[in-house]
Design a protein around this motif. Structure first.
Motif, short mmCIF file in Angstrom:
data_model
loop_
_atom_site.label_atom_id
_atom_site.label_comp_id
_atom_site.label_asym_id
_atom_site.label_seq_id
_atom_site.Cartn_x
_atom_site.Cartn_y
_atom_site.Cartn_z
N VAL A 83 0.84 -1.20 0.00
CA VAL A 83 0.00 0.00 0.00
C VAL A 83 0.88 1.25 0.00
N LYS A 84 1.85 1.29 0.90
CA LYS A 84 2.71 2.46 0.99
C LYS A 84 3.61 2.60 -0.23
N ALA A 85 4.16 1.51 -0.73
CA ALA A 85 5.03 1.57 -1.90
C ALA A 85 4.27 2.14 -3.10
N THR A 86 3.02 1.74 -3.27
CA THR A 86 2.20 2.24 -4.37
C THR A 86 1.92 3.73 -4.20
N ALA A 87 1.64 4.15 -2.97
CA ALA A 87 1.35 5.57 -2.70
C ALA A 87 2.57 6.44 -2.94
N VAL A 88 3.72 6.00 -2.46
CA VAL A 88 4.94 6.79 -2.62
C VAL A 88 5.31 6.93 -4.10
N ALA A 89 5.18 5.87 -4.86
CA ALA A 89 5.48 5.93 -6.29
C ALA A 89 4.59 6.95 -6.99
N ALA A 90 3.32 7.02 -6.60
CA ALA A 90 2.40 7.98 -7.20
C ALA A 90 2.78 9.41 -6.85
N VAL A 91 3.23 9.65 -5.62
CA VAL A 91 3.61 11.00 -5.20
C VAL A 91 4.88 11.45 -5.94
N VAL A 92 5.86 10.58 -6.04
CA VAL A 92 7.09 10.93 -6.76
C VAL A 92 6.77 11.25 -8.22
N LYS A 93 5.92 10.46 -8.84
CA LYS A 93 5.53 10.71 -10.23
C LYS A 93 4.81 12.05 -10.37
N LEU A 94 4.00 12.39 -9.38
CA LEU A 94 3.26 13.65 -9.41
C LEU A 94 4.17 14.87 -9.30
N LEU A 95 5.16 14.80 -8.42
CA LEU A 95 5.95 15.99 -8.07
C LEU A 95 7.27 16.13 -8.82
N GLN A 96 7.84 15.03 -9.27
CA GLN A 96 9.17 15.11 -9.85
C GLN A 96 9.13 15.57 -11.31
N LYS A 97 9.94 16.59 -11.61
CA LYS A 97 10.06 17.11 -12.96
C LYS A 97 11.49 16.90 -13.46
N ALA A 98 11.75 17.34 -14.70
CA ALA A 98 13.07 17.13 -15.30
C ALA A 98 14.17 17.84 -14.53
N ASN A 99 13.85 18.97 -13.90
CA ASN A 99 14.86 19.75 -13.19
C ASN A 99 14.70 19.67 -11.67
N SER A 100 14.08 18.59 -11.17
CA SER A 100 13.85 18.49 -9.73
C SER A 100 14.03 17.06 -9.27
N THR A 101 14.11 16.91 -7.94
CA THR A 101 14.15 15.59 -7.33
C THR A 101 13.32 15.62 -6.06
#
Length: 303
Positions: A83-101
């Protein structure tokens, strides 16, 4: 009549007198010849004027770069790690851009039932724009449902802390300045917005006298109701905070001493909390425990 020997001696005296007279400044003192006029250097010559030297070139400071961040992954103490692994992956995908981490600080349950869940993910976002590194962040309430043997994300709710207040209480300033209270970006913004009761803030300060505490959620980014019910949560009203780390030890980590967790829960109750939840069920009406709170300690207040 002067003898030749005497004449020679007088010539030497006259010549000596002439040499001294040539060095006289007319007041009985002497000075160096014109080629050495001015003060005589006493220290080392500057590098730029030293014979055979080159001008000093200062090194160019390194250009800013995105920091390396640890990848969050569920540990051994998680009840439902998928559950948590799926949630974290979704948040990283939402927030991470080409010039960010994106740096995930923690992932804790806002609620977990048999087929639905809320995972709260506080994180920092580092962005590099035109050679300048900036830091921001948020907390995202990720909603999930079980689909067969897997979990899928149905909604993402980023925190909305509100604008900074013009004036803050003394307790708010002290919490923000404390090096013993670690605040994720959304929680710090909650305090700067002036929406957190002083009861909560003074409790944090009191606990920080004994412990180094890592806060995961205060107000924004938390479900409005206690998950799975219609009962309003104390968090959105600025009357609660969650602790995910005590003395740099994660509450969910099975190697964290149980004595440390129980001592912290009792200390939280001593600050006036009427509702302390955690992974251990302590005796008394103030305390509770369930699956949702196996990974953090909830501390709530009536006012």
């Amino acid at each position: 009549m002067v003898s030749s020997g005497e004449f020679g001696r007088r010539s030497l005296l006259i010549a000596g007198a002439g040499l001294l007279a040539g060095c006289s400044n007319g007041s009985g003192s002497t000075k160096p010849s014109a080629s050495f006029d001015g003060p005589t250097p006493t220290g080392p010559m500057p590098p730029s004027s030293a014979p055979g030297s080159s001008p000093t070139v200062l090194p160019t400071p390194p250009a800013p770069s995105l920091p390396a961040v640890r990848t969050w992954s569920p540990g051994a103490g998680e009840i439902k790690p998928q559950v948590k692994a799926t949630a974290v992956a979704a948040v990283v995908k939402l927030l991470q851009k080409a010039n960010s981490t994106v740096e995930v600080i923690d992932a804790q349950y806002g609620g977990v039932l048999s087929s639905t869940a809320s995972v709260l993910v506080p994180c920092r976002v580092y962005t590099l724009t035109n050679g300048k590194l900036t830091t921001s962040g948020t907390t995202v309430d990720v909603r999930l449902v079980r689909s067969g043997t897997t979990w899928r994300v149905t909604a993402l709710h980023p925190a909305q802390p509100g604008a900074p207040a013009k004036n803050l209480t003394r307790a708010a300033g002290q919490v923000l300045a404390s090096d013993r209270i670690s605040l994720p970006p959304a929680s710090a913004a909650d305090i700067r917005s002036g929406t957190i009761h002083d009861t909560v803030l003074t409790a944090m300060l009191e606990l920080a006298n004994t412990y180094r505490i890592g806060i995961s959620v205060i107000r924004s980014g938390h479900p409005l109701d206690v998950f799975g019910t219609t009962r309003p949560s104390d968090h959105p009203r600025g009357r609660a905070f969650d602790t995910w780390q005590i003395n740099n030890r994660a509450v969910v980590d099975p190697t964290t001493p149980r004595s440390l967790i129980t001592a912290y829960m009792r200390a939280a109750a001593s600050t006036g909390s009427y509702n302390v939840g955690g992974p251990i069920r302590l005796p008394g009406p103030t305390y509770f425990s369930d699956q949702t709170h196996h990974d953090h300690i909830h501390t709530g207040y009536r006012t």
